[in-house]
Motif scaffolding. Structure first.
Motif, short mmCIF file in Angstrom:
data_model
loop_
_atom_site.label_atom_id
_atom_site.label_comp_id
_atom_site.label_asym_id
_atom_site.label_seq_id
_atom_site.Cartn_x
_atom_site.Cartn_y
_atom_site.Cartn_z
N TYR A 7 0.91 -1.32 0.10
CA TYR A 7 -0.05 0.03 0.02
C TYR A 7 0.90 1.37 0.14
O TYR A 7 1.86 1.42 0.77
N ILE A 8 0.63 2.11 -0.75
CA ILE A 8 1.29 3.28 -0.96
C ILE A 8 0.65 4.62 -0.78
O ILE A 8 -0.52 4.63 -1.27
N ILE A 9 1.12 5.66 -0.23
CA ILE A 9 0.80 6.90 -0.02
C ILE A 9 1.55 7.85 -0.66
O ILE A 9 2.96 8.13 -0.53
N LEU A 10 0.92 8.48 -1.65
CA LEU A 10 1.39 9.39 -2.46
C LEU A 10 1.13 10.91 -2.17
O LEU A 10 -0.48 11.02 -2.16
N GLY A 11 1.77 11.81 -2.13
CA GLY A 11 1.17 13.35 -1.91
C GLY A 11 1.86 14.35 -2.59
O GLY A 11 2.73 14.23 -3.02
N TYR A 12 1.28 15.62 -2.78
CA TYR A 12 1.66 16.75 -3.26
C TYR A 12 1.89 17.82 -2.02
O TYR A 12 1.36 17.81 -1.06
N ASP A 13 3.11 18.35 -2.07
CA ASP A 13 3.48 19.35 -1.20
C ASP A 13 3.13 20.42 -1.56
O ASP A 13 2.63 20.89 -2.78
N MET A 14 3.24 21.75 -0.81
CA MET A 14 2.82 23.07 -1.27
C MET A 14 3.45 23.82 -2.42
O MET A 14 3.20 24.52 -2.96
N TYR A 15 4.39 22.90 -3.00
CA TYR A 15 5.39 23.43 -4.12
C TYR A 15 4.88 22.94 -5.44
O TYR A 15 5.63 23.02 -6.34
N ASP A 150 -9.77 24.21 -10.64
CA ASP A 150 -8.44 23.66 -11.04
C ASP A 150 -7.78 22.75 -9.62
O ASP A 150 -7.24 21.85 -10.22
N ILE A 151 -8.39 22.87 -8.77
CA ILE A 151 -7.99 21.87 -7.54
C ILE A 151 -8.81 20.54 -7.96
O ILE A 151 -8.27 19.51 -7.65
N ARG A 152 -10.11 20.64 -8.38
CA ARG A 152 -10.88 19.64 -8.61
C ARG A 152 -10.14 18.55 -9.59
O ARG A 152 -10.34 17.36 -9.35
N ARG A 153 -9.43 19.13 -10.52
CA ARG A 153 -8.79 18.49 -11.59
C ARG A 153 -7.64 17.45 -10.78
O ARG A 153 -7.46 16.22 -11.41
N TYR A 205 -1.76 24.94 -13.69
CA TYR A 205 -2.05 26.22 -13.17
C TYR A 205 -1.78 26.01 -11.58
O TYR A 205 -2.35 26.54 -10.62
N TRP A 206 -0.80 25.49 -11.28
CA TRP A 206 -0.31 25.27 -9.92
C TRP A 206 -0.16 26.71 -9.13
O TRP A 206 -0.54 26.75 -8.20
N GLY A 207 0.11 27.68 -9.81
CA GLY A 207 0.39 28.93 -9.19
C GLY A 207 -1.09 29.49 -8.49
O GLY A 207 -1.36 29.61 -7.38
N GLU A 208 -1.99 29.06 -9.34
CA GLU A 208 -3.37 29.64 -8.90
C GLU A 208 -3.92 28.40 -7.61
O GLU A 208 -4.57 28.89 -6.54
N VAL A 209 -3.47 27.35 -8.05
CA VAL A 209 -3.79 26.30 -7.18
C VAL A 209 -3.18 26.54 -5.69
O VAL A 209 -3.90 26.42 -4.59
N GLN A 210 -1.92 26.91 -5.81
CA GLN A 210 -1.17 27.06 -4.46
C GLN A 210 -1.91 28.18 -3.63
O GLN A 210 -2.10 27.85 -2.54
N GLN A 211 -2.22 29.20 -4.36
CA GLN A 211 -2.51 30.49 -3.57
C GLN A 211 -4.24 29.74 -2.98
O GLN A 211 -4.55 30.28 -1.98
#
Length: 225
Positions: A7-15, A150-153, A205-211
């Protein structure tokens, strides 16, 4: 030989960078198993999880809510759709898919609720188990409506980790068997390092997503903008 699952947990950081938080070997999925996994990443320094997307694994939702109670849990729409279509005859599949698309592609939660009501009115007699499943999981199937398009994607499906799993299988399928759990984890760890070297691109669109994520997190913590 004994078959085991990893079982694997993969995540995105704030960058916007993907990272593997853990590889865990287990035989039976359960709330207790996932609880131990989440306790492990908590002890390693994970303070909070903003969004968790999963394919309705047994016990995982309850485990997350007990360790990270503020996490928004989103069930994978693609998995839900596949499970729904198991009950549908071939001649009705296109109609059912189109009806469910109106639900998860709705512009907001209110429109999604209306679309679900319309779907139920049309198909409840013929496919009551589909309706029951969507209603039972409604809260976690529609969590992504709390976020921007953008986040829903990013959060509506687990396709990202499924793609990673397919890449790992290229390394394991050539092995007949492993001498033990440690040997398997060593191979997977080295394979993960090789695969992750190509994780350069950020989500669109990570800039918008990050904000938007920062604002969401600050709202959760009660921080004034």
């Amino acid at each position: 030989t004994i078959k085991k699952a990893v079982y694997i947990i993969l995540g995105y950081d704030m960058y916007g960078k993907k990272d593997i938080l853990g590889l865990y070997i287990g035989q039976v999925e359960s709330a207790r198993f996932w609880l131990s996994v989440l306790e492990d990443i908590q002890c390693r320094g994970v303070k909070d999880i903003l969004i968790a997307c999963m394919d309705n694994l047994s016990g995982f939702t309850q485990a997350i809510e007990s360790i990270f109670p503020k996490t928004d849990v989103q069930l994978c729409i693609i998995h839900q759709l596949r499970n729904s279509l198991k009950y549908v005859s071939h001649k009705n599949k296109k109609l059912v898919i189109n009806g469910l698309k109106k639900v998860y592609q709705a512009p907001n939660i209110d429109a999604a609720q209306i679309a679900m009501d319309e779907f139920e009115a049309q198909w409840n007699t013929k496919y009551p188990l589909i309706i029951k499943s969507w209603r039972a999981n409604w809260l976690h199937l529609t969590r992504f409506f709390d976020y921007s398009k953008d986040i829903r994607r990013i959060m509506y499906t687990t396709n990202i980790i499924e793609g990673f799993n397919r890449q790992l299988r290229k390394y394991t399928k050539t092995k007949g068997a492993f001498s033990g759990d440690k040997a398997l984890l060593k191979l997977l760890f080295m394979a993960s390092k090789t695969i992750s070297e190509n994780w350069i691109a950020k989500p669109p669109y990570w800039g918008e997503v990050q904000q938007q994520l920062i604002i969401k997190f600050e709202d959760r913590c009660g921080i004034k903008h």
